[in-house]
Design an enzyme around this catalytic site. Structure first.
Site, short mmCIF file in Angstrom:
data_model
loop_
_atom_site.label_atom_id
_atom_site.label_comp_id
_atom_site.label_asym_id
_atom_site.label_seq_id
_atom_site.Cartn_x
_atom_site.Cartn_y
_atom_site.Cartn_z
N GLU A 75 0.81 -1.21 0.00
CA GLU A 75 0.00 0.00 0.00
C GLU A 75 0.85 1.26 0.00
O GLU A 75 1.95 1.29 0.53
CB GLU A 75 -0.90 0.00 1.23
N CYS B 33 3.42 8.46 1.60
CA CYS B 33 3.93 7.46 2.52
C CYS B 33 4.10 6.15 1.75
O CYS B 33 3.12 5.61 1.23
CB CYS B 33 2.92 7.29 3.66
N CYS C 11 6.26 -7.35 7.29
CA CYS C 11 7.41 -6.93 8.10
C CYS C 11 7.87 -8.11 8.94
O CYS C 11 7.04 -8.86 9.45
CB CYS C 11 7.00 -5.77 9.00
N CYS D 219 6.10 -5.54 16.23
CA CYS D 219 5.73 -4.58 17.26
C CYS D 219 4.27 -4.84 17.60
O CYS D 219 3.44 -5.03 16.68
CB CYS D 219 5.94 -3.16 16.74
N CYS E 223 1.24 -2.77 16.05
CA CYS E 223 1.25 -2.50 14.60
C CYS E 223 0.57 -3.62 13.82
O CYS E 223 0.89 -4.79 13.99
CB CYS E 223 2.68 -2.33 14.13
N GLY F 65 6.70 -2.32 6.37
CA GLY F 65 8.06 -2.82 6.36
C GLY F 65 9.05 -2.02 7.17
O GLY F 65 8.79 -0.89 7.56
N GLU F 66 10.17 -2.65 7.45
CA GLU F 66 11.28 -1.99 8.14
C GLU F 66 12.31 -1.64 7.08
O GLU F 66 13.03 -2.52 6.58
CB GLU F 66 11.85 -2.93 9.21
N SER G 206 11.81 6.09 8.43
CA SER G 206 11.42 5.75 9.80
C SER G 206 11.88 4.34 10.12
O SER G 206 11.64 3.41 9.36
CB SER G 206 9.89 5.84 9.93
N SER H 108 11.15 5.18 15.77
CA SER H 108 9.94 4.73 16.46
C SER H 108 10.31 4.37 17.89
O SER H 108 10.67 3.23 18.18
CB SER H 108 9.37 3.50 15.74
N LEU H 109 10.25 5.35 18.77
CA LEU H 109 10.73 5.14 20.14
C LEU H 109 9.65 4.47 21.01
O LEU H 109 9.85 3.38 21.54
CB LEU H 109 11.18 6.49 20.72
N HIS H 110 8.55 5.16 21.21
CA HIS H 110 7.35 4.62 21.85
C HIS H 110 7.42 4.27 23.33
O HIS H 110 6.38 4.00 23.95
CB HIS H 110 6.82 3.38 21.10
N ASN I 140 -3.73 4.10 16.40
CA ASN I 140 -4.79 3.77 15.44
C ASN I 140 -5.20 2.32 15.62
O ASN I 140 -4.39 1.43 15.42
CB ASN I 140 -4.30 3.99 14.01
N CYS J 283 -1.54 5.50 10.40
CA CYS J 283 -0.35 4.79 10.90
C CYS J 283 -0.67 3.41 11.40
O CYS J 283 -1.50 3.26 12.27
CB CYS J 283 0.22 5.48 12.13
N1 SAH Z 1 8.97 -0.06 10.29
C1 SAH Z 1 9.23 1.32 10.41
C2 SAH Z 1 8.38 2.17 9.47
C3 SAH Z 1 6.94 1.78 9.29
S1 SAH Z 1 5.89 2.01 10.69
C4 SAH Z 1 9.05 1.77 11.84
O1 SAH Z 1 8.59 0.99 12.65
O2 SAH Z 1 9.44 2.90 12.13
C5 SAH Z 1 5.60 3.78 10.66
C6 SAH Z 1 5.20 4.37 12.01
O3 SAH Z 1 3.86 3.99 12.35
C7 SAH Z 1 6.08 3.91 13.15
O4 SAH Z 1 6.43 4.97 14.01
C8 SAH Z 1 5.17 2.94 13.85
O5 SAH Z 1 5.59 2.73 15.15
C9 SAH Z 1 3.83 3.60 13.71
N2 SAH Z 1 2.69 2.72 13.97
C10 SAH Z 1 2.60 1.41 13.72
N3 SAH Z 1 1.38 0.92 14.10
C11 SAH Z 1 0.70 1.99 14.58
C12 SAH Z 1 -0.64 2.14 15.09
N4 SAH Z 1 -1.48 1.12 15.15
N5 SAH Z 1 -1.03 3.37 15.48
C13 SAH Z 1 -0.17 4.41 15.38
N6 SAH Z 1 1.07 4.33 14.90
C14 SAH Z 1 1.51 3.13 14.50
FE1 SF4 Z 2 7.41 -3.47 11.34
FE2 SF4 Z 2 7.43 -0.80 11.83
FE3 SF4 Z 2 5.19 -2.26 12.20
FE4 SF4 Z 2 7.25 -2.57 13.88
S1 SF4 Z 2 6.02 -0.70 13.57
S2 SF4 Z 2 6.04 -4.23 12.93
S3 SF4 Z 2 8.99 -2.33 12.48
S4 SF4 Z 2 6.23 -1.89 10.25
#
Ligand code: SAH
Ligand code: SF4
Length: 391
Positions: A112, A125, A132, A136, A139, A196-197, A228, A250-252, A327, A370
Protein backbone atom coordinates in the site's frame (compact mmCIF):
# COMPACT_ATOMS: atom_id res chain seq x y z
CA UNK A 1 -15.03 7.55 1.35
CA UNK A 2 -14.99 6.17 -2.15
CA UNK A 3 -13.38 3.05 -3.46
CA UNK A 4 -12.65 2.42 -7.09
CA UNK A 5 -11.42 -0.83 -8.52
CA UNK A 6 -9.00 -0.05 -11.29
CA UNK A 7 -7.84 -2.26 -14.07
CA UNK A 8 -4.60 -1.21 -15.65
CA UNK A 9 -5.41 -0.54 -19.31
CA UNK A 10 -1.83 -1.00 -20.43
CA UNK A 11 -0.77 -4.39 -21.49
CA UNK A 12 2.52 -5.67 -20.21
CA UNK A 13 2.87 -8.59 -22.49
CA UNK A 14 4.13 -9.04 -26.01
CA UNK A 15 3.61 -12.46 -27.50
CA UNK A 16 3.10 -13.84 -24.06
CA UNK A 17 6.40 -12.46 -22.71
CA UNK A 18 6.42 -9.81 -20.02
CA UNK A 19 8.22 -6.65 -21.01
CA UNK A 20 10.42 -5.26 -18.29
CA UNK A 21 9.47 -1.79 -17.08
CA UNK A 22 12.14 0.90 -17.19
CA UNK A 23 10.17 3.10 -14.81
CA UNK A 24 11.97 2.99 -11.49
CA UNK A 25 15.40 1.93 -12.77
CA UNK A 26 18.58 3.83 -11.89
CA UNK A 27 20.97 5.35 -14.42
CA UNK A 28 23.33 2.40 -14.42
CA UNK A 29 20.57 -0.16 -14.93
CA UNK A 30 19.06 1.99 -17.65
CA UNK A 31 22.44 2.11 -19.41
CA UNK A 32 22.67 -1.69 -19.23
CA UNK A 33 19.22 -2.11 -20.72
CA UNK A 34 20.06 0.28 -23.55
CA UNK A 35 23.32 -1.53 -24.24
CA UNK A 36 21.40 -4.82 -24.35
CA UNK A 37 19.34 -3.58 -27.30
CA UNK A 38 22.42 -2.42 -29.19
CA UNK A 39 22.75 1.26 -28.29
CA UNK A 40 26.47 1.97 -28.96
CA UNK A 41 28.70 2.63 -25.96
CA UNK A 42 29.50 6.20 -27.04
CA UNK A 43 25.81 7.12 -27.11
CA UNK A 44 24.86 5.55 -23.82
CA UNK A 45 25.29 8.57 -21.53
CA UNK A 46 23.30 10.82 -23.81
CA UNK A 47 20.51 8.26 -24.29
CA UNK A 48 20.29 7.61 -20.57
CA UNK A 49 19.93 11.36 -19.93
CA UNK A 50 17.22 11.61 -22.55
CA UNK A 51 15.25 8.71 -21.11
CA UNK A 52 15.85 9.93 -17.59
CA UNK A 53 14.18 13.25 -18.36
CA UNK A 54 11.22 11.60 -20.06
CA UNK A 55 10.72 9.03 -17.34
CA UNK A 56 11.42 11.05 -14.20
CA UNK A 57 10.78 14.69 -15.10
CA UNK A 58 7.79 14.26 -17.36
CA UNK A 59 6.45 10.91 -16.23
CA UNK A 60 6.18 9.51 -19.77
CA UNK A 61 4.07 6.38 -19.94
CA UNK A 62 4.77 5.64 -23.61
CA UNK A 63 7.95 5.60 -25.67
CA UNK A 64 5.95 7.32 -28.42
CA UNK A 65 6.02 10.52 -26.38
CA UNK A 66 9.80 10.72 -26.54
CA UNK A 67 9.99 12.98 -29.54
CA UNK A 68 13.72 13.62 -29.39
CA UNK A 69 14.53 9.91 -29.45
CA UNK A 70 14.97 8.43 -32.95
CA UNK A 71 11.88 6.60 -34.12
CA UNK A 72 13.55 3.24 -34.70
CA UNK A 73 15.04 3.32 -31.20
CA UNK A 74 11.61 4.15 -29.78
CA UNK A 75 10.20 1.16 -31.58
CA UNK A 76 12.94 -1.15 -30.32
CA UNK A 77 12.41 0.14 -26.80
CA UNK A 78 8.68 -0.41 -27.02
CA UNK A 79 9.16 -3.96 -28.28
CA UNK A 80 11.44 -4.90 -25.41
CA UNK A 81 10.43 -2.71 -22.51
CA UNK A 82 7.47 -0.94 -20.93
CA UNK A 83 7.06 2.07 -18.66
CA UNK A 84 4.50 0.36 -16.47
CA UNK A 85 3.98 1.25 -12.84
CA UNK A 86 2.90 -1.29 -10.25
CA UNK A 87 -0.67 -2.31 -10.99
CA UNK A 88 -3.37 -0.54 -8.99
CA UNK A 89 -5.91 -2.91 -7.51
CA UNK A 90 -7.95 -0.24 -5.80
CA UNK A 91 -7.90 3.40 -4.97
CA UNK A 92 -9.63 4.72 -1.87
CA UNK A 93 -10.25 8.38 -1.20
CA UNK A 94 -10.93 9.41 2.37
CA UNK A 95 -13.35 12.14 3.34
CA UNK A 96 -10.29 14.18 4.35
CA UNK A 97 -8.66 13.84 0.91
CA UNK A 98 -6.17 11.15 1.90
CA UNK A 99 -5.78 8.54 -0.83
CA UNK A 100 -4.71 4.99 -0.42
CA UNK A 101 -3.69 2.71 -3.24
CA UNK A 102 -3.53 -1.02 -2.98
CA UNK A 103 -0.86 -2.13 -5.44
CA UNK A 104 -0.24 -5.51 -6.96
CA UNK A 105 3.36 -6.33 -7.76
CA UNK A 106 4.48 -8.48 -10.66
CA UNK A 107 4.51 -11.64 -8.50
CA UNK A 108 1.00 -11.01 -7.18
CA UNK A 109 2.01 -9.61 -3.77
CA UNK A 110 0.21 -6.52 -2.49
CA UNK A 111 1.50 -3.36 -0.83
CA UNK A 112 0.00 0.00 0.00
CA UNK A 113 0.90 3.61 -0.66
CA UNK A 114 -0.82 6.61 0.91
CA UNK A 115 -0.97 10.26 -0.19
CA UNK A 116 -1.80 12.85 2.44
CA UNK A 117 -2.53 16.34 1.13
CA UNK A 118 -2.15 19.28 3.51
CA UNK A 119 -2.34 22.99 2.99
CA UNK A 120 1.37 23.61 2.70
CA UNK A 121 2.64 20.21 1.59
CA UNK A 122 1.74 16.82 0.22
CA UNK A 123 3.23 13.76 1.84
CA UNK A 124 3.55 10.39 0.18
CA UNK A 125 3.93 7.46 2.52
CA UNK A 126 5.58 4.51 0.78
CA UNK A 127 6.23 0.88 1.64
CA UNK A 128 9.63 -0.80 1.67
CA UNK A 129 8.64 -4.44 2.21
CA UNK A 130 5.67 -6.72 1.73
CA UNK A 131 4.74 -7.22 5.41
CA UNK A 132 7.41 -6.93 8.10
CA UNK A 133 9.67 -9.40 9.91
CA UNK A 134 9.38 -7.48 13.14
CA UNK A 135 6.33 -7.71 15.30
CA UNK A 136 5.73 -4.58 17.26
CA UNK A 137 2.66 -5.38 19.31
CA UNK A 138 0.67 -2.26 18.37
CA UNK A 139 1.25 -2.50 14.60
CA UNK A 140 -1.07 -4.19 12.15
CA UNK A 141 1.66 -4.70 9.57
CA UNK A 142 3.62 -6.58 12.23
CA UNK A 143 0.92 -9.25 12.29
CA UNK A 144 1.65 -10.05 8.65
CA UNK A 145 4.35 -12.48 7.74
CA UNK A 146 7.14 -10.93 5.71
CA UNK A 147 6.86 -12.07 2.20
CA UNK A 148 9.73 -10.16 0.63
CA UNK A 149 11.70 -6.95 0.17
CA UNK A 150 10.54 -4.51 -2.47
CA UNK A 151 12.97 -3.80 -5.29
CA UNK A 152 14.22 -0.23 -5.83
CA UNK A 153 12.02 -0.14 -8.92
CA UNK A 154 8.93 -1.06 -6.91
CA UNK A 155 9.74 1.61 -4.32
CA UNK A 156 10.26 4.35 -6.91
CA UNK A 157 7.24 3.00 -8.82
CA UNK A 158 5.02 3.99 -5.88
CA UNK A 159 6.06 7.65 -6.29
CA UNK A 160 5.51 7.56 -10.04
CA UNK A 161 2.14 5.96 -9.74
CA UNK A 162 1.01 8.49 -7.15
CA UNK A 163 2.13 11.31 -9.44
CA UNK A 164 0.15 9.74 -12.28
CA UNK A 165 -3.00 9.47 -10.21
CA UNK A 166 -2.98 12.95 -8.73
CA UNK A 167 -1.76 14.73 -11.88
CA UNK A 168 1.62 15.71 -10.49
CA UNK A 169 3.73 15.68 -13.65
CA UNK A 170 4.64 18.88 -15.47
CA UNK A 171 2.63 17.83 -18.50
CA UNK A 172 -0.41 18.36 -16.30
CA UNK A 173 0.25 22.09 -16.60
CA UNK A 174 -0.26 23.40 -20.15
CA UNK A 175 2.58 25.35 -21.78
CA UNK A 176 5.05 24.35 -19.16
CA UNK A 177 7.32 21.81 -20.85
CA UNK A 178 10.19 22.65 -18.50
CA UNK A 179 8.41 21.43 -15.43
CA UNK A 180 6.11 22.50 -12.67
CA UNK A 181 7.55 25.20 -10.46
CA UNK A 182 8.56 23.32 -7.35
CA UNK A 183 6.02 25.25 -5.29
CA UNK A 184 3.31 23.76 -7.45
CA UNK A 185 4.30 20.17 -6.76
CA UNK A 186 1.65 18.15 -5.04
CA UNK A 187 3.99 15.56 -3.59
CA UNK A 188 6.56 17.61 -1.71
CA UNK A 189 7.65 15.05 0.88
CA UNK A 190 8.20 11.31 0.94
CA UNK A 191 8.18 9.25 4.13
CA UNK A 192 9.27 5.63 4.41
CA UNK A 193 6.61 4.87 6.97
CA UNK A 194 4.52 2.38 5.08
CA UNK A 195 4.74 -1.36 5.34
CA UNK A 196 8.06 -2.82 6.36
CA UNK A 197 11.28 -1.99 8.14
CA UNK A 198 13.24 0.02 5.57
CA UNK A 199 16.66 -0.61 7.14
CA UNK A 200 16.12 -4.34 6.61
CA UNK A 201 15.93 -3.60 2.91
CA UNK A 202 18.86 -1.22 3.01
CA UNK A 203 20.32 -1.37 -0.49
CA UNK A 204 17.06 -1.17 -2.38
CA UNK A 205 15.71 1.64 -0.22
CA UNK A 206 19.00 3.54 -0.55
CA UNK A 207 19.00 3.14 -4.33
CA UNK A 208 15.36 4.21 -4.54
CA UNK A 209 16.06 7.33 -2.45
CA UNK A 210 18.96 8.23 -4.74
CA UNK A 211 16.67 7.99 -7.78
CA UNK A 212 13.96 10.03 -6.03
CA UNK A 213 16.46 12.71 -4.98
CA UNK A 214 18.17 13.02 -8.38
CA UNK A 215 18.01 16.73 -9.24
CA UNK A 216 17.64 16.01 -12.96
CA UNK A 217 14.69 13.69 -12.32
CA UNK A 218 12.06 13.30 -9.62
CA UNK A 219 13.97 15.89 -7.63
CA UNK A 220 12.64 15.20 -4.15
CA UNK A 221 15.48 16.48 -2.02
CA UNK A 222 16.92 14.29 0.72
CA UNK A 223 15.82 16.89 3.22
CA UNK A 224 12.27 16.04 2.21
CA UNK A 225 12.67 12.29 2.45
CA UNK A 226 12.32 10.72 5.90
CA UNK A 227 13.18 7.14 6.74
CA UNK A 228 11.42 5.75 9.80
CA UNK A 229 13.03 2.87 11.65
CA UNK A 230 12.12 0.78 14.65
CA UNK A 231 15.81 0.98 15.61
CA UNK A 232 18.11 -1.24 13.57
CA UNK A 233 21.09 0.34 15.30
CA UNK A 234 24.05 -0.89 13.21
CA UNK A 235 22.41 0.32 10.02
CA UNK A 236 21.80 3.87 11.26
CA UNK A 237 25.36 5.22 10.77
CA UNK A 238 25.54 3.42 7.43
CA UNK A 239 22.27 5.03 6.38
CA UNK A 240 23.65 8.43 7.39
CA UNK A 241 26.77 7.89 5.26
CA UNK A 242 25.21 6.26 2.24
CA UNK A 243 21.80 7.93 2.02
CA UNK A 244 21.72 10.89 4.41
CA UNK A 245 17.97 11.44 4.41
CA UNK A 246 16.06 12.72 7.40
CA UNK A 247 15.55 10.14 10.11
CA UNK A 248 12.59 9.20 12.28
CA UNK A 249 12.86 6.77 15.18
CA UNK A 250 9.94 4.73 16.46
CA UNK A 251 10.73 5.14 20.14
CA UNK A 252 7.35 4.62 21.85
CA UNK A 253 8.74 3.91 25.31
CA UNK A 254 11.29 5.42 27.66
CA UNK A 255 12.18 2.25 29.59
CA UNK A 256 13.73 -0.88 28.14
CA UNK A 257 11.31 -3.18 29.96
CA UNK A 258 8.35 -1.58 28.20
CA UNK A 259 10.09 -1.05 24.87
CA UNK A 260 11.14 -4.72 24.85
CA UNK A 261 7.44 -5.50 24.86
CA UNK A 262 6.19 -2.89 22.37
CA UNK A 263 9.12 -2.93 19.94
CA UNK A 264 10.74 -6.34 20.52
CA UNK A 265 13.84 -5.48 18.45
CA UNK A 266 14.73 -3.42 21.53
CA UNK A 267 15.93 -6.62 23.18
CA UNK A 268 18.70 -6.71 20.63
CA UNK A 269 19.41 -2.97 20.50
CA UNK A 270 18.19 -1.23 23.64
CA UNK A 271 17.30 2.44 24.06
CA UNK A 272 20.77 3.54 25.07
CA UNK A 273 22.45 2.05 22.00
CA UNK A 274 19.71 3.48 19.82
CA UNK A 275 20.14 6.99 21.19
CA UNK A 276 23.93 6.78 20.87
CA UNK A 277 23.46 6.01 17.18
CA UNK A 278 21.09 8.96 16.91
CA UNK A 279 23.57 11.34 18.53
CA UNK A 280 26.19 10.29 15.99
CA UNK A 281 23.88 10.72 12.97
CA UNK A 282 25.71 12.98 10.49
CA UNK A 283 24.72 16.58 9.96
CA UNK A 284 22.39 17.01 12.93
CA UNK A 285 21.59 20.57 13.90
CA UNK A 286 18.59 22.56 15.01
CA UNK A 287 17.63 22.77 11.35
CA UNK A 288 18.13 19.05 10.80
CA UNK A 289 16.61 17.15 13.66
CA UNK A 290 15.72 13.56 14.26
CA UNK A 291 12.02 12.90 14.69
CA UNK A 292 11.05 10.63 17.57
CA UNK A 293 7.72 8.92 17.10
CA UNK A 294 5.74 8.05 20.18
CA UNK A 295 2.46 6.19 19.86
CA UNK A 296 -0.01 7.03 22.62
CA UNK A 297 -1.27 3.82 24.26
CA UNK A 298 -3.81 4.19 27.01
CA UNK A 299 -2.44 3.26 30.41
CA UNK A 300 0.70 1.80 28.86
CA UNK A 301 3.16 4.58 28.00
CA UNK A 302 1.15 7.77 28.41
CA UNK A 303 1.77 8.88 32.01
CA UNK A 304 3.12 12.29 32.93
CA UNK A 305 6.16 10.54 34.41
CA UNK A 306 6.74 8.99 30.97
CA UNK A 307 6.49 12.42 29.34
CA UNK A 308 9.06 13.85 31.75
CA UNK A 309 11.37 10.89 31.20
CA UNK A 310 11.00 11.32 27.45
CA UNK A 311 12.21 14.91 27.37
CA UNK A 312 15.05 14.03 29.71
CA UNK A 313 16.09 11.12 27.54
CA UNK A 314 16.28 13.27 24.40
CA UNK A 315 17.83 16.27 26.12
CA UNK A 316 21.05 16.54 24.11
CA UNK A 317 19.80 15.37 20.74
CA UNK A 318 18.47 17.81 18.13
CA UNK A 319 15.02 16.26 18.17
CA UNK A 320 11.40 16.65 17.22
CA UNK A 321 8.78 14.61 19.02
CA UNK A 322 5.73 13.32 17.20
CA UNK A 323 2.96 12.04 19.39
CA UNK A 324 0.87 9.59 17.40
CA UNK A 325 -2.61 8.71 18.62
CA UNK A 326 -2.83 4.92 18.46
CA UNK A 327 -4.79 3.77 15.44
CA UNK A 328 -6.85 0.74 16.28
CA UNK A 329 -7.18 -2.31 14.07
CA UNK A 330 -9.28 -5.43 14.49
CA UNK A 331 -8.02 -7.47 17.43
CA UNK A 332 -5.46 -4.89 18.58
CA UNK A 333 -4.48 -5.36 22.22
CA UNK A 334 -4.36 -1.61 22.98
CA UNK A 335 -6.55 1.44 23.12
CA UNK A 336 -5.68 4.98 22.17
CA UNK A 337 -4.95 7.27 25.12
CA UNK A 338 -7.75 9.63 26.10
CA UNK A 339 -7.50 12.94 24.37
CA UNK A 340 -7.14 14.76 27.66
CA UNK A 341 -4.16 12.59 28.54
CA UNK A 342 -2.54 13.20 25.16
CA UNK A 343 -2.86 16.91 25.79
CA UNK A 344 -1.34 16.70 29.24
CA UNK A 345 1.50 14.63 27.84
CA UNK A 346 1.99 17.11 25.00
CA UNK A 347 2.04 19.97 27.45
CA UNK A 348 5.05 18.50 29.29
CA UNK A 349 6.82 17.98 25.98
CA UNK A 350 5.89 21.50 24.93
CA UNK A 351 7.20 23.07 28.06
CA UNK A 352 10.52 21.36 27.50
CA UNK A 353 10.83 23.36 24.28
CA UNK A 354 9.51 20.91 21.70
CA UNK A 355 6.76 21.89 19.34
CA UNK A 356 5.14 18.54 20.30
CA UNK A 357 3.03 18.08 17.24
CA UNK A 358 0.39 15.44 17.64
CA UNK A 359 0.11 13.53 14.44
CA UNK A 360 -3.38 13.97 13.23
CA UNK A 361 -4.90 10.66 12.20
CA UNK A 362 -5.72 10.87 8.52
CA UNK A 363 -7.66 8.57 6.32
CA UNK A 364 -8.96 6.48 9.19
CA UNK A 365 -12.13 5.69 7.31
CA UNK A 366 -10.02 3.90 4.71
CA UNK A 367 -7.60 2.27 7.19
CA UNK A 368 -4.82 4.45 5.85
CA UNK A 369 -3.63 5.78 9.20
CA UNK A 370 -0.35 4.79 10.90
CA UNK A 371 0.00 1.12 11.52
CA UNK A 372 -3.40 0.24 10.14
CA UNK A 373 -1.07 -0.71 7.39
CA UNK A 374 0.14 2.75 6.76
CA UNK A 375 1.22 5.84 8.53
CA UNK A 376 -0.15 9.32 8.23
CA UNK A 377 2.51 11.92 8.63
CA UNK A 378 0.57 15.01 9.35
CA UNK A 379 1.40 17.02 12.31
CA UNK A 380 -0.73 19.34 14.27
CA UNK A 381 -0.15 21.13 17.50
CA UNK A 382 -2.10 19.58 20.30
CA UNK A 383 -3.77 22.90 20.97
CA UNK A 384 -5.18 22.98 17.47
CA UNK A 385 -6.78 19.64 18.10
CA UNK A 386 -8.70 20.94 21.12
CA UNK A 387 -12.31 20.34 20.54
CA UNK A 388 -11.58 18.24 17.48
CA UNK A 389 -12.77 14.68 17.36
CA UNK A 390 -10.21 12.73 19.35
CA UNK A 391 -8.66 9.71 17.82
N1 SAH B 1 8.97 -0.06 10.29
C1 SAH B 1 9.23 1.32 10.41
C2 SAH B 1 8.38 2.17 9.47
C3 SAH B 1 6.94 1.78 9.29
S1 SAH B 1 5.89 2.01 10.69
C4 SAH B 1 9.05 1.77 11.84
O1 SAH B 1 8.59 0.99 12.65
O2 SAH B 1 9.44 2.90 12.13
C5 SAH B 1 5.60 3.78 10.66
C6 SAH B 1 5.20 4.37 12.01
O3 SAH B 1 3.86 3.99 12.35
C7 SAH B 1 6.08 3.91 13.15
O4 SAH B 1 6.43 4.97 14.01
C8 SAH B 1 5.17 2.94 13.85
O5 SAH B 1 5.59 2.73 15.15
C9 SAH B 1 3.83 3.60 13.71
N2 SAH B 1 2.69 2.72 13.97
C10 SAH B 1 2.60 1.41 13.72
N3 SAH B 1 1.38 0.92 14.10
C11 SAH B 1 0.70 1.99 14.58
C12 SAH B 1 -0.64 2.14 15.09
N4 SAH B 1 -1.48 1.12 15.15
N5 SAH B 1 -1.03 3.37 15.48
C13 SAH B 1 -0.17 4.41 15.38
N6 SAH B 1 1.07 4.33 14.90
C14 SAH B 1 1.51 3.13 14.50
FE1 SF4 C 1 7.41 -3.47 11.34
FE2 SF4 C 1 7.43 -0.80 11.83
FE3 SF4 C 1 5.19 -2.26 12.20
FE4 SF4 C 1 7.25 -2.57 13.88
S1 SF4 C 1 6.02 -0.70 13.57
S2 SF4 C 1 6.04 -4.23 12.93
S3 SF4 C 1 8.99 -2.33 12.48
S4 SF4 C 1 6.23 -1.89 10.25
Amino acid sequence: MTTTALVDPRTATVEGATRESLAGLGREALGERLASIGVPERQLRMRVSQLWGWIYVRGATSFDHMTDVAKDLRQTLAARFSLDRPEIVSEQVSVDGTRKWLLRLADGKDVETVYIPEEDRGTLCISSQVGCTLNCTFCHTGTQRLVRNLTAREIVGQIMLARDRIGDWPGAVPDDPAGLPSGARKITNVVLMGMGEPLYNFDNVRDACAIAADGAGLSISKRRITLSTSGIVPEIPRWGDEAGTMLAISLHAVRDTLRDELVPINKKWPIRALLDACRAYPGLSNAKRITFEYVMLKGVNDSIADAKALVKLLAKIPAKINLIPFNPWPGAPYECSDWEQIEKFAEVVNRAGYASPVRSPRGRDIMAACGQLKSASLKQRASERLGGAPA
